[in-house]
Design a protein around this motif. Structure first.
Motif, short mmCIF file in Angstrom:
data_model
loop_
_atom_site.label_atom_id
_atom_site.label_comp_id
_atom_site.label_asym_id
_atom_site.label_seq_id
_atom_site.Cartn_x
_atom_site.Cartn_y
_atom_site.Cartn_z
N ALA A 124 -6.23 5.01 6.12
CA ALA A 124 -6.57 5.18 5.00
C ALA A 124 -6.67 3.96 4.18
O ALA A 124 -7.59 3.99 3.14
CB ALA A 124 -5.72 6.30 4.21
N THR A 125 -5.89 3.17 4.36
CA THR A 125 -6.05 1.82 3.48
C THR A 125 -6.04 0.66 4.42
O THR A 125 -6.11 -0.59 3.71
CB THR A 125 -4.62 1.55 2.75
OG1 THR A 125 -3.35 1.95 3.82
CG2 THR A 125 -4.05 2.52 2.00
N THR B 72 -0.60 -0.24 -4.47
CA THR B 72 -1.46 0.92 -4.90
C THR B 72 -0.84 2.27 -4.47
O THR B 72 0.14 2.40 -3.78
CB THR B 72 -2.79 0.80 -3.57
OG1 THR B 72 -2.28 1.02 -2.45
CG2 THR B 72 -3.35 -0.56 -3.68
N SER B 73 -1.30 3.08 -5.18
CA SER B 73 -0.73 4.70 -5.01
C SER B 73 -1.94 5.73 -5.24
O SER B 73 -2.65 5.12 -6.16
CB SER B 73 0.50 4.81 -5.79
OG SER B 73 0.81 6.46 -5.55
N ARG B 74 -2.12 6.60 -4.71
CA ARG B 74 -2.72 7.65 -4.93
C ARG B 74 -2.59 8.31 -6.43
O ARG B 74 -3.59 8.92 -6.83
CB ARG B 74 -2.91 8.68 -3.90
CG ARG B 74 -3.41 8.32 -2.36
CD ARG B 74 -3.06 9.17 -1.35
NE ARG B 74 -1.50 9.68 -1.35
CZ ARG B 74 -1.10 10.47 -0.47
NH1 ARG B 74 -1.87 11.02 0.39
NH2 ARG B 74 0.27 10.31 -0.49
N SER B 75 -1.36 8.25 -6.82
CA SER B 75 -1.17 9.09 -7.98
C SER B 75 -0.93 8.25 -9.16
O SER B 75 -0.06 7.00 -8.92
CB SER B 75 0.12 9.87 -7.60
OG SER B 75 1.30 9.75 -8.49
N GLU C 188 -5.53 1.80 -8.13
CA GLU C 188 -5.79 2.74 -6.98
C GLU C 188 -6.12 2.52 -5.92
O GLU C 188 -6.58 1.21 -5.64
CB GLU C 188 -7.07 3.46 -7.78
CG GLU C 188 -6.70 4.28 -9.12
CD GLU C 188 -8.10 5.02 -9.58
OE1 GLU C 188 -9.04 5.11 -8.82
OE2 GLU C 188 -8.08 5.22 -10.71
N PRO C 189 -5.92 3.28 -4.65
CA PRO C 189 -6.25 2.80 -3.42
C PRO C 189 -7.76 2.56 -3.18
O PRO C 189 -8.56 2.96 -3.90
CB PRO C 189 -5.94 3.98 -2.65
CG PRO C 189 -5.06 4.93 -3.27
CD PRO C 189 -5.40 4.48 -4.87
N GLN D 124 0.77 -1.19 -0.17
CA GLN D 124 -0.08 0.36 0.16
C GLN D 124 0.90 1.32 0.17
O GLN D 124 2.17 1.05 0.51
CB GLN D 124 -0.79 0.01 1.22
CG GLN D 124 -1.88 -1.17 1.45
CD GLN D 124 -3.25 -1.01 0.55
OE1 GLN D 124 -3.14 -0.30 -0.41
NE2 GLN D 124 -4.24 -1.69 0.94
N GLY D 125 0.34 2.33 -0.69
CA GLY D 125 1.15 3.75 -0.76
C GLY D 125 2.25 3.52 -1.53
O GLY D 125 3.49 3.90 -0.87
N SER E 271 -1.42 7.81 8.01
CA SER E 271 -2.61 8.60 7.76
C SER E 271 -3.44 8.33 9.03
O SER E 271 -4.59 8.84 8.97
CB SER E 271 -3.39 7.79 6.50
OG SER E 271 -3.52 6.66 6.83
N ARG F 232 1.95 5.28 -9.46
CA ARG F 232 1.54 3.86 -9.91
C ARG F 232 2.49 3.54 -11.19
O ARG F 232 3.06 2.05 -11.08
CB ARG F 232 0.19 3.86 -10.30
CG ARG F 232 -0.66 3.69 -8.91
CD ARG F 232 -2.20 3.36 -9.42
NE ARG F 232 -2.91 4.21 -10.46
CZ ARG F 232 -3.64 5.40 -10.04
NH1 ARG F 232 -3.56 5.84 -8.77
NH2 ARG F 232 -4.12 6.05 -10.90
#
Ligand SMILES: NC(=O)c1ccc[n+]([C@@H]2O[C@H](COP(=O)([O-])OP(=O)(O)OC[C@H]3O[C@@H](n4cnc5c(N)ncnc54)[C@H](OP(=O)(O)O)[C@@H]3O)[C@@H](O)[C@H]2O)c1
Length: 322
Positions: A226-227, A187-190, A207-208, A163-164, A248, A194
């Motif tokens: 967050a995850t 996963t990544s937010r961006s 995506e997350p 994650q992240g 987070s 990714r």
């Protein structure tokens, strides 16, 4: 000597207490400790937590920040500095010593021209690794190594979800899991991160919170709240969630029913031992694995590096050099 230190602590504005300036070298160093001339030191999220007052007490200020370093000892040997300082009487796994600390919590850290550490904390730096690469290993990369191989017992051919993906520990998890023959999902937010994770060796990126093609054997967590829910839902029955950080937030819903009904293991992990650091260094050399470095900046520009880390605007490690 020039150093980067915390003068005050602020939960909301961590950079307000950050100073880049001159400090006195210690006048008394304990017996059995060695002076290392720092050539490179890498940032960790830990340094931001310190400025927020997490793990660093106000009565220890001013405190030179930094956990990781590679440099040259008094005899001219190139060394990597192991960041976990255990009690001199402690025997066995030093991460289990209740009196242990990480450099910059009790003892002065590595963002300086020199750092003093117990001589037993020095690991030879192989010539194959640059000082900057070696300086990434003692915290983020060692943490990732222990998470995967010691605590989660990752098997070749198993699937691990990281994650992240952009973080210092997360990029290490991707590279090390891949080097060990696992299938790596991240996963990544961006979108950009990714793609970079895929270029680094992730077999698939998401995506997350995305639904995965199938459930995984191991989830490696440093993001936290967050995850967390996605991490638990992504595990196969009997799978293992290994966690070393909660950037987070540390209090997500625990989903206890899922944990016991699917017989999941939730395993904590912190830093690593000197022996694990030696094995990690050897893995890097023998398998041509190198830490992912976002950028190298002179020690004088530490504030810019801290600002980038605080903004989450980083892929891999930021390294301060001399
Ligand atoms: N226990 C230990 O021994 C140990 C050792 C090292 C680190 N840690 C802890 O592990 C954590 C990570 O450390 P690090 O140095 O790798 O930090 P970092 O380089 O700053 O990485 C943090 C990553 O977490 C992800 N992230 C942050 N906030 C998020 C959110 N709200 N939602 C989703 N993802 C989020 C981001 O990934 P994306 O931008 O790609 O989504 C970011 O790149 C920290 O909390 C640190 O204290 C613990």
């Amino acid at each position: 000597m020039l150093a980067v230190f915390a003068k005050s602590l602020s939960a909301d504005d961590p950079l307000s207490g950050l100073i880049v300036g001159e400090v006195d070298e210690p006048s008394r160093v304990p017996d059995g400790w060695a002076r290392v001339q720092v050539r490179a030191a890498s940032l960790n999220h830990h340094d931001l937590w310190s400025l927020r007052g997490v793990g660093l007490r106000a009565d220890a200020l001013p405190m030179i920040l930094g956990c990781d370093a590679a440099g040259v000892d008094e005899d001219g040997n190139e060394v990597v500095v192991h960041a976990v300082v255990s009690d001199p009487e402690w025997r066995g796994d030093e991460t289990l010593d209740p009196r242990r600390s990480i450099l910059s919590e009790v003892h002065a850290g590595t963002f300086a021209e020199s750092v003093w550490v117990p001589r037993r904390n020095l690991v030879p730096k192989p010539p194959e690794l640059s000082f900057a690469e070696a300086a990434c290993l003692p915290t983020a990369w060692l943490t990732a190594y222990r998470m995967l191989f010691t605590r989660a017992g990752l098997q070749p051919g198993a699937t691990v979800l990281v994650q992240g993906a952009g973080g210092g520990v997360a990029t290490a998890l991707i590279v090390l899991a891949q080097a060990a023959g696992a299938r790596v999902w991240a996963t990544s937010r961006s979108e950009e991160k990714r793609e970079r994770a895929r270029a680094l060796g992730a077999d698939a990126v998401f995506e997350p919170g995305a639904r995965l093609p199938e459930r995984v054997d191991v989830v490696a967590e440093t993001v936290g709240a967050a995850t967390w829910d996605h991490s638990l839902k992504s595990l196969k029955p009997g799978g293992t969630l290994v966690i070393s950080g909660a950037t987070s937030g540390q209090n997500p819903e625990a989903s206890l029913n899922r944990i016991f009904f699917l017989q999941l293991s939730v395993v904590g992990s912190t830093m690593g031992t000197r022996d694990e650091l030696e094995r990690l260094v050897r893995l890097c050399v023998e398998r041509d694995v190198r830490p992912v470095i976002e950028s190298e900046l002179p020690l004088e520009q530490a504030r810019d590096a801290f600002a980038a880390l605080a903004a989450g605007d980083v892929f891999g490690k930021l390294v301060l050099t001399r």
